[in-house]
Design an enzyme around this catalytic site. Structure first.
Site, PDB file in Angstrom:
ATOM      1  N   ARG A   1       0.824  -1.205   0.000  1.00 50.88           N
ATOM      2  CA  ARG A   1       0.000   0.000   0.000  1.00 50.88           C
ATOM      3  C   ARG A   1       0.865   1.265   0.000  1.00 50.88           C
ATOM      4  O   ARG A   1       0.561   2.248  -0.673  1.00 50.88           O
ATOM      5  CB  ARG A   1      -0.917  -0.024   1.223  1.00 50.88           C
ATOM      6  CG  ARG A   1      -1.848   1.173   1.322  1.00 50.88           C
ATOM      7  CD  ARG A   1      -2.830   0.970   2.469  1.00 50.88           C
ATOM      8  NE  ARG A   1      -3.717   2.123   2.595  1.00 50.88           N
ATOM      9  CZ  ARG A   1      -3.784   2.901   3.671  1.00 50.88           C
ATOM     10  NH1 ARG A   1      -3.011   2.667   4.711  1.00 50.88           N
ATOM     11  NH2 ARG A   1      -4.622   3.903   3.703  1.00 50.88           N
TER      12      ARG A   1
ATOM     13  N   HIS B   1       0.721   4.333  -2.748  1.00 52.35           N
ATOM     14  CA  HIS B   1       0.473   5.716  -2.328  1.00 52.35           C
ATOM     15  C   HIS B   1       1.632   6.633  -2.692  1.00 52.35           C
ATOM     16  O   HIS B   1       1.426   7.818  -2.945  1.00 52.35           O
ATOM     17  CB  HIS B   1       0.206   5.758  -0.820  1.00 52.35           C
ATOM     18  CG  HIS B   1      -1.180   5.362  -0.451  1.00 52.35           C
ATOM     19  ND1 HIS B   1      -1.980   6.091   0.408  1.00 52.35           N
ATOM     20  CD2 HIS B   1      -1.945   4.304  -0.845  1.00 52.35           C
ATOM     21  CE1 HIS B   1      -3.157   5.504   0.528  1.00 52.35           C
ATOM     22  NE2 HIS B   1      -3.157   4.408  -0.216  1.00 52.35           N
ATOM     23  N   ASP B   2       2.833   6.100  -2.725  1.00 46.93           N
ATOM     24  CA  ASP B   2       3.979   6.911  -3.142  1.00 46.93           C
ATOM     25  C   ASP B   2       3.879   7.253  -4.624  1.00 46.93           C
ATOM     26  O   ASP B   2       3.946   8.418  -5.013  1.00 46.93           O
ATOM     27  CB  ASP B   2       5.280   6.156  -2.867  1.00 46.93           C
ATOM     28  CG  ASP B   2       6.507   6.979  -3.251  1.00 46.93           C
ATOM     29  OD1 ASP B   2       6.564   8.166  -2.869  1.00 46.93           O
ATOM     30  OD2 ASP B   2       7.397   6.435  -3.922  1.00 46.93           O
TER      31      ASP B   2
ATOM     32  N   ASN C   1      -3.300   9.065   4.292  1.00 48.05           N
ATOM     33  CA  ASN C   1      -2.059   8.361   4.626  1.00 48.05           C
ATOM     34  C   ASN C   1      -1.809   8.222   6.114  1.00 48.05           C
ATOM     35  O   ASN C   1      -0.814   7.616   6.522  1.00 48.05           O
ATOM     36  CB  ASN C   1      -0.861   9.064   3.988  1.00 48.05           C
ATOM     37  CG  ASN C   1      -0.764   8.813   2.500  1.00 48.05           C
ATOM     38  OD1 ASN C   1      -1.394   7.895   1.976  1.00 48.05           O
ATOM     39  ND2 ASN C   1       0.009   9.626   1.798  1.00 48.05           N
TER      40      ASN C   1
ATOM     41  N   HIS D   1      -5.501  -5.543  -3.431  1.00 51.92           N
ATOM     42  CA  HIS D   1      -6.396  -5.602  -2.281  1.00 51.92           C
ATOM     43  C   HIS D   1      -6.588  -7.025  -1.780  1.00 51.92           C
ATOM     44  O   HIS D   1      -7.259  -7.221  -0.761  1.00 51.92           O
ATOM     45  CB  HIS D   1      -7.744  -4.988  -2.632  1.00 51.92           C
ATOM     46  CG  HIS D   1      -7.732  -3.492  -2.653  1.00 51.92           C
ATOM     47  ND1 HIS D   1      -8.793  -2.731  -3.095  1.00 51.92           N
ATOM     48  CD2 HIS D   1      -6.778  -2.609  -2.280  1.00 51.92           C
ATOM     49  CE1 HIS D   1      -8.496  -1.452  -2.995  1.00 51.92           C
ATOM     50  NE2 HIS D   1      -7.275  -1.355  -2.507  1.00 51.92           N
TER      51      HIS D   1
END
Length: 321
Positions: free
Chosen positions: A62, A66-67, A94, A191
């Protein structure tokens, strides 16, 4: 795809300039001469951390998503906030990111073995591959040679795709990063690892609309089980649901759940309700090998988003040099 596996916020879809796919040349053999033990160092660190904390694989995967979705894969998500600037990791989507200590540990070992050589961005990219493989998923050659960014802004996390997004919003978000519908569906398969707190999906369970109390795309029995875990009002902040019934194993169970109306996030279930993505969901649910190969290819493509020749190799992933 909703990468907010633990917490969510109300996120508006806005048009922003996202770093395009890189023209910088990445190479799987980038460190062969300067730090040949780099991948082994990262892999062993990941393995050790995952032994002590089974949540590490989902958290590292994750973190990588997100990065890459903010400023590209430049490790900006690893930077700490300063008195002058609130960093990405402290943006609302975050706040629930965890396991930064694992990347810190790997980086410390890399600096000892090969000072000023291996970037934090490459360390995170290698770690993302390793947590998938360690969990029973595919492996791939990680292209390396990324530099670390010097900018990290919490307000930019509004551009992360939200759990409430529909497929059109997801397609738009991914396309702005040079990623296709196939990439969207394949990467959503991440996921298969992970857990979500109730806050990310409870809007589907209570007062969903003026017509339906519960999201009608949810399997009825599954919806009732989620309501028991996430009652209204819910006083248990740790309550939630695994995103896949085999959440510690990387497999194609996520797609099978969507076919059964058991997608936890609205964004997940929407992939089966849209003709543009439905057939891909069905293909991955039938053929795990196909999912594995497409996920690996899409992870390589995601790893190229926003890569730049500008930047630095941070000595400490939490601060700029």
């Amino acid at each position: 795809m909703a990468f907010q596996m633990i917490c969510s916020s109300i996120i508006l879809l806005i048009f922003v300039t996202i770093p395009p796919l890189t023209e910088a040349i990445l190479d799987p053999h980038y460190y062969d001469k300067t730090c040949p033990q780099a991948e082994n160092i990262v892999s062993q660190t990941i393995r050790n951390a995952s032994t002590f904390d089974p949540k590490v694989p989902a958290r590292i995967l994750r973190m990588f998503f997100h990065d890459c979705f903010i400023r590209g894969c430049d490790a900006s998500v690893l930077l700490d906030s300063t008195p002058e600037s609130k960093a990405e990791k402290d943006g609302p989507p975050n706040i629930s990111l965890r396991a930064f200590y694992v990347i810190d540990e790997a980086k410390t070992k890399l600096e000892k073995a090969c000072p000023r050589t291996v970037s934090c961005a490459d360390t995170l990219a290698i770690a993302a591959r390793d947590v998938v493989a360690l969990s029973g998923g595919p492996s791939w050659e990680v292209l390396k040679g990324r530099n670390d960014g010097r900018i990290s802004r919490a307000n930019e996390t509004i551009n992360l795709p939200a759990p409430s997004f529909n497929t059109s919003q997801l397609i738009q978000s991914f396309s702005r990063r040079g990623l296709s519908i196939k990439d969207l569906v394949a990467l959503s398969g991440g996921h298969t690892l992970g857990f979500s707190h109730c806050s990310s999906f409870e809007a589907r369970l209570h007062n969903f609309s003026s017509v339906h109390d519960t999201d009608p795309s949810l399997n009825v029995e599954f919806a009732e089980s989620l309501k028991r875990k996430c009652p209204k009002p819910n006083h248990d902040q740790n309550a939630g649901q695994f995103l896949d019934s085999s959440a510690s194993t990387f497999d194609n169970g996520y797609y099978k759940q969507i076919l059964a109306g058991k997608g936890v996030f609205a964004s997940d279930q929407s992939l089966y309700g849209d003709f543009r993505s439905r057939w891909i969901v069905e293909s991955f649910a039938r053929d795990e090998g196909l999912f594995f190969s497409e996920f690996a290819a899409s992870m390589v493509k995601l790893g190229n988003v926003g890569v730049t020749e500008n930047g630095e190799v941070r000595l400490n992933c939490r601060i700029v040099n």
